[in-house]
Design a protein around this motif. Structure first.
Motif, short mmCIF file in Angstrom:
data_model
loop_
_atom_site.label_atom_id
_atom_site.label_comp_id
_atom_site.label_asym_id
_atom_site.label_seq_id
_atom_site.Cartn_x
_atom_site.Cartn_y
_atom_site.Cartn_z
N PHE A 137 -2.68 -8.23 -3.91
CA PHE A 137 -2.80 -8.39 -2.46
C PHE A 137 -3.53 -9.69 -2.15
O PHE A 137 -4.51 -10.04 -2.84
N PHE A 138 -3.11 -10.40 -1.09
CA PHE A 138 -3.78 -11.63 -0.69
C PHE A 138 -3.50 -11.91 0.78
O PHE A 138 -2.59 -11.35 1.38
N LYS A 139 -4.32 -12.79 1.35
CA LYS A 139 -4.14 -13.21 2.75
C LYS A 139 -3.52 -14.59 2.79
O LYS A 139 -3.90 -15.47 2.02
N ARG B 157 0.83 -1.21 0.00
CA ARG B 157 0.00 0.00 0.00
C ARG B 157 0.86 1.26 0.00
O ARG B 157 0.55 2.24 -0.66
N ARG B 158 1.99 1.23 0.74
CA ARG B 158 2.89 2.37 0.77
C ARG B 158 3.47 2.64 -0.63
O ARG B 158 3.51 3.77 -1.09
N GLU C 95 -1.37 -10.35 5.75
CA GLU C 95 -1.70 -9.79 4.45
C GLU C 95 -0.39 -9.59 3.70
O GLU C 95 0.54 -8.97 4.21
N LEU C 96 -0.33 -10.16 2.49
CA LEU C 96 0.88 -10.08 1.68
C LEU C 96 0.55 -9.45 0.33
O LEU C 96 -0.62 -9.28 -0.03
#
Length: 197
Positions: free
Chosen positions: A125-127, A110-111, A132-133
């Protein structure tokens, strides 16, 4: 055991009778040998556990030499930009390629997105359990494959016309486990069909 040995050679998609016959000849099995037709009838798409330990899929992730896919421009679906199409039929549940990039935390992803001025962002993005990765595929080419653009990052997204789905696997590489996002066919795919997830 010979059936299991032969079936383990085709984890991505089903084999063909000539390829099975070729492997049997190379193994020099002349008796107590399964037929190519028997192997074809017993092939089934690999289960997640088989994918996570598949040596051939680990090799494809490292080399990014996925076969029977092509980059086209413009995308047939979007009418602009790039897209990825099949050059051979793939049956339902076949593994087509992976979404290749740098694995980072979701917060770092996100950064990075906030600091980019580009309209398109190549972050997946995934869990994974409680974590969260993110697979960041923004940099082209990636540092591990400096002479190629990987297929997974070019595949277009669609809310309505999807024909592939992502599957998160924890691959057991010799250097340690790593989360990999594979794309699987949701239906039988024909030649020149654009991949959409």
């Amino acid at each position: 055991m010979r059936e299991k040995h032969l079936l383990a050679k085709w984890t991505r998609r089903p084999p063909t009778i000539p390829k099975i016959d070729s492997v049997i000849q190379k193994e020099r099995w002349y008796s107590n040998c399964p037929t190519a037709q028997a192997i074809m009838s017993k092939w089934s798409p690999p289960k997640k556990e088989e994918v996570e330990s598949s040596v051939s899929l680990m090799k494809l992730v490292h080399t990014q030499k996925w076969k029977h896919l092509a980059v086209v421009e413009p995308s047939p679906w979007a009418g602009e930009g790039k897209g990825v199409v099949t050059t051979k039929r793939f049956p339902k549940n076949s593994i087509l390629c992976d979404y290749h990039g740098e694995l980072i935390t979701g917060a770092e992803g996100r950064r990075r997105m906030a600091n980019r001025s580009s309209d398109t962002d190549y972050s997946f993005f995934f869990k994974a359990g409680s974590k969260e990765l993110c697979v960041d595929a923004h940099n082209v080419p990636c540092s591990c494959h400096p002479h190629m653009e990987t297929f997974g990052r070019i595949i277009n997204h669609s809310k309505w016309d999807t024909n592939i789905r992502p599957e998160i696997c924890l691959m057991q590489f010799p250097e340690g486990s790593q989360h990999i996002i594979f794309f699987r066919a949701m239906k039988d795919l024909e030649v020149n069909e654009e991949l959409l997830f």
